[in-house]
Scaffold this motif. Structure first.
Motif, PDB file in Angstrom:
ATOM      1  N   CYS A  61       0.830  -1.206   0.000  1.00 53.98           N
ATOM      2  CA  CYS A  61       0.000   0.000   0.000  1.00 53.98           C
ATOM      3  C   CYS A  61       0.863   1.253   0.000  1.00 53.98           C
ATOM      4  O   CYS A  61       0.584   2.216  -0.731  1.00 53.98           O
ATOM      5  N   LEU A  62       1.909   1.255   0.818  1.00 53.88           N
ATOM      6  CA  LEU A  62       2.779   2.422   0.881  1.00 53.88           C
ATOM      7  C   LEU A  62       3.473   2.642  -0.457  1.00 53.88           C
ATOM      8  O   LEU A  62       3.574   3.774  -0.935  1.00 53.88           O
ATOM      9  N   ARG A  63       3.924   1.561  -1.074  1.00 56.74           N
ATOM     10  CA  ARG A  63       4.564   1.695  -2.384  1.00 56.74           C
ATOM     11  C   ARG A  63       3.582   2.245  -3.408  1.00 56.74           C
ATOM     12  O   ARG A  63       3.934   3.087  -4.237  1.00 56.74           O
ATOM     13  N   ALA A  64       2.346   1.771  -3.341  1.00 59.82           N
ATOM     14  CA  ALA A  64       1.338   2.247  -4.293  1.00 59.82           C
ATOM     15  C   ALA A  64       1.061   3.741  -4.072  1.00 59.82           C
ATOM     16  O   ALA A  64       0.928   4.506  -5.031  1.00 59.82           O
ATOM     17  N   ALA A  69       1.978   9.505  -5.837  1.00 61.86           N
ATOM     18  CA  ALA A  69       2.622  10.793  -5.626  1.00 61.86           C
ATOM     19  C   ALA A  69       3.614  11.074  -6.742  1.00 61.86           C
ATOM     20  O   ALA A  69       3.730  12.208  -7.219  1.00 61.86           O
ATOM     21  N   SER A  70       4.287  10.039  -7.171  1.00 64.32           N
ATOM     22  CA  SER A  70       5.270  10.200  -8.234  1.00 64.32           C
ATOM     23  C   SER A  70       4.604  10.667  -9.528  1.00 64.32           C
ATOM     24  O   SER A  70       5.155  11.478 -10.268  1.00 64.32           O
ATOM     25  N   ARG A  71       3.399  10.167  -9.782  1.00 61.04           N
ATOM     26  CA  ARG A  71       2.671  10.566 -10.977  1.00 61.04           C
ATOM     27  C   ARG A  71       2.321  12.062 -10.943  1.00 61.04           C
ATOM     28  O   ARG A  71       2.249  12.725 -11.970  1.00 61.04           O
ATOM     29  N   ILE A  72       2.095  12.575  -9.738  1.00 60.05           N
ATOM     30  CA  ILE A  72       1.801  14.001  -9.611  1.00 60.05           C
ATOM     31  C   ILE A  72       3.005  14.838 -10.044  1.00 60.05           C
ATOM     32  O   ILE A  72       2.856  15.868 -10.690  1.00 60.05           O
ATOM     33  N   VAL A  92       3.805  23.779  -4.614  1.00 59.89           N
ATOM     34  CA  VAL A  92       3.154  24.462  -3.494  1.00 59.89           C
ATOM     35  C   VAL A  92       1.640  24.436  -3.685  1.00 59.89           C
ATOM     36  O   VAL A  92       0.882  24.117  -2.753  1.00 59.89           O
ATOM     37  N   GLN A  93       1.217  24.772  -4.893  1.00 56.27           N
ATOM     38  CA  GLN A  93      -0.208  24.823  -5.181  1.00 56.27           C
ATOM     39  C   GLN A  93      -0.858  23.455  -4.970  1.00 56.27           C
ATOM     40  O   GLN A  93      -1.901  23.330  -4.331  1.00 56.27           O
ATOM     41  N   LYS A  94      -0.209  22.427  -5.491  1.00 58.18           N
ATOM     42  CA  LYS A  94      -0.761  21.072  -5.388  1.00 58.18           C
ATOM     43  C   LYS A  94      -0.812  20.624  -3.923  1.00 58.18           C
ATOM     44  O   LYS A  94      -1.792  20.025  -3.472  1.00 58.18           O
ATOM     45  N   GLN A 133      11.564  11.112  -2.025  1.00 53.94           N
ATOM     46  CA  GLN A 133      10.769  12.329  -2.221  1.00 53.94           C
ATOM     47  C   GLN A 133      11.578  13.565  -1.874  1.00 53.94           C
ATOM     48  O   GLN A 133      11.484  14.602  -2.538  1.00 53.94           O
ATOM     49  N   ARG A 134      12.383  13.448  -0.829  1.00 55.39           N
ATOM     50  CA  ARG A 134      13.219  14.581  -0.438  1.00 55.39           C
ATOM     51  C   ARG A 134      14.204  14.927  -1.559  1.00 55.39           C
ATOM     52  O   ARG A 134      14.376  16.092  -1.903  1.00 55.39           O
ATOM     53  N   GLU A 135      14.820  13.897  -2.104  1.00 57.49           N
ATOM     54  CA  GLU A 135      15.775  14.115  -3.192  1.00 57.49           C
ATOM     55  C   GLU A 135      15.123  14.834  -4.366  1.00 57.49           C
ATOM     56  O   GLU A 135      15.712  15.715  -4.980  1.00 57.49           O
ATOM     57  N   LYS A 136      13.889  14.422  -4.669  1.00 53.91           N
ATOM     58  CA  LYS A 136      13.177  15.059  -5.775  1.00 53.91           C
ATOM     59  C   LYS A 136      13.000  16.547  -5.535  1.00 53.91           C
ATOM     60  O   LYS A 136      13.232  17.373  -6.429  1.00 53.91           O
TER      61      LYS A 136
END
Lengths: 193, 193
Positions: A61-64, A69-72, A92-94, A133-136
């Motif tokens: 579930c966490l991976r999904a 989030a990655s798709r966003i 920021v907006q999202k 996510q932080r790296e991104k």
DNA sequence: GCTGGAAGTTACAGACCGGTAACACCCTAG
DNA sequence: CTAGGGTGTTACCGGTCTGTAACTTCCAGC
């Protein structure tokens, strides 16, 4: 009945989707596998044929969720191709939109709060996904031409994480209501340096 | 045995103290009343003579935690009497110390994550206590002569809340490591306006 | 139509949960 | 010394939890 899950997908997918939704709404320890399978229109045996344990289901579930989030992030690149600063503002907006739409915060952070055993298998997955996510965000800030990219990214991360958890304590009218203003003035201040 | 709780205090106090500690470490749903009473060197009947339910015990624990936090604020006033700006810096310093000393974050925020039932009796208590803390920080910022006191207080709140939850996901080396730097430069920037 | 695998069903094991009843004990205030 | 309240002990209730076993049903591909 309590569905909302496309009836004619395969059981594994229905279970995964339903579990994500129910874990998100009621917390991991607040939902039993029986309730998940019932809501997914299937049964416990089928769940255990596809997932070797509840812990394994949690991890999937966490991976999904992370994949969603990655798709966003892909949307940001699609809407503002090459313009990293515009993508940062879109972030920021999202984030603000997601705050308004839902008051149960981040599934990974919530899971980290609930799963206190230091050797729980989900914990390393949470850490990996959060670090990715932080790296991104750091990369986005850097590519947007901001000097102290790490510091800005980390500050924005903490602000968002704080907003998400604050909403769960005091609601949407609390400090989290000012998230956009805080984030935008932070970005402006970092760009001015 | 697993004590750490002064053996010769009254059962009610031992239960309350032990429950606070265990809820904090293992989460609310991760601890049963049996485990609490055993660690407190007493038994379940005695617990239920002093607290009418586990929910009631949870609420008393949250109140006790808030009372402890309140005592920390008194220290600020004692150490820097009248000097509100120094007290604000002391707040940042103390927050940082607590971050280093413990990675399980804020009991009230964690409880809000765990107790998802919207009508759970603890939720209104959490909201009240959190709002009281917010008011304190706003007042401190205002009395320190900062113009947009509410905005600074809310930003600092979100940063701290975020740091506490981030530590639980990615550990002390994540974004939360920069908390002091973020907070101090925020204060400086607000003072300059 | 037959077959093989995926899915559904029922029942159960074993543990733990919050909460209660009944009773024995101990210690202190009178 | 005695009475009584706070405490400890044991056993239990009904419910829920994760996980499994044994069996049946369904359905798609041949």
């Amino acid at each position: 009945m309590t569905d909302g899950v496309a009836e004619r997908s395969r059981p594994r997918d229905r279970i995964l989707e339903t579990a994500q939704d129910m874990f998100h709404k009621h917390g991991i320890k607040g939902v039993g596998v029986d309730a998940i399978t019932e809501a997914a229109g299937t049964n416990k045996m089928t769940l255990y044929r596809h997932f070797e344990s509840k812990d394994e289901l949690i991890i999937e579930c966490l991976r999904a969720t992370a994949a969603k989030a990655s798709r966003i992030w892909d949307e940001f690149e699609a809407k503002h191709p090459g313009d990293k600063l515009a993508q940062l503002h879109a972030w920021v907006q999202k984030a603000s939109e997601l705050l308004s739409a839902d008051s149960r915060g981040c599934d990974m952070a919530n899971a980290a709060v609930e799963l206190t055993e230091t050797d729980h298998p989900a914990r390393r997955v949470i850490k990996e996904l959060k670090e990715a996510q932080r790296e991104k965000l750091v990369a986005l800030c850097r590519d947007a031409g901001i000097g102290q990219a790490e510091l800005l990214a980390d500050t924005l991360s903490l602000l968002l994480e704080g907003a998400r958890v604050s909403m769960q304590s005091v609601g949407a009218e609390g400090p989290s209501a000012q998230f956009v203003r805080m984030a935008e003035s932070l970005i402006a201040s970092f760009r001015a340096r």
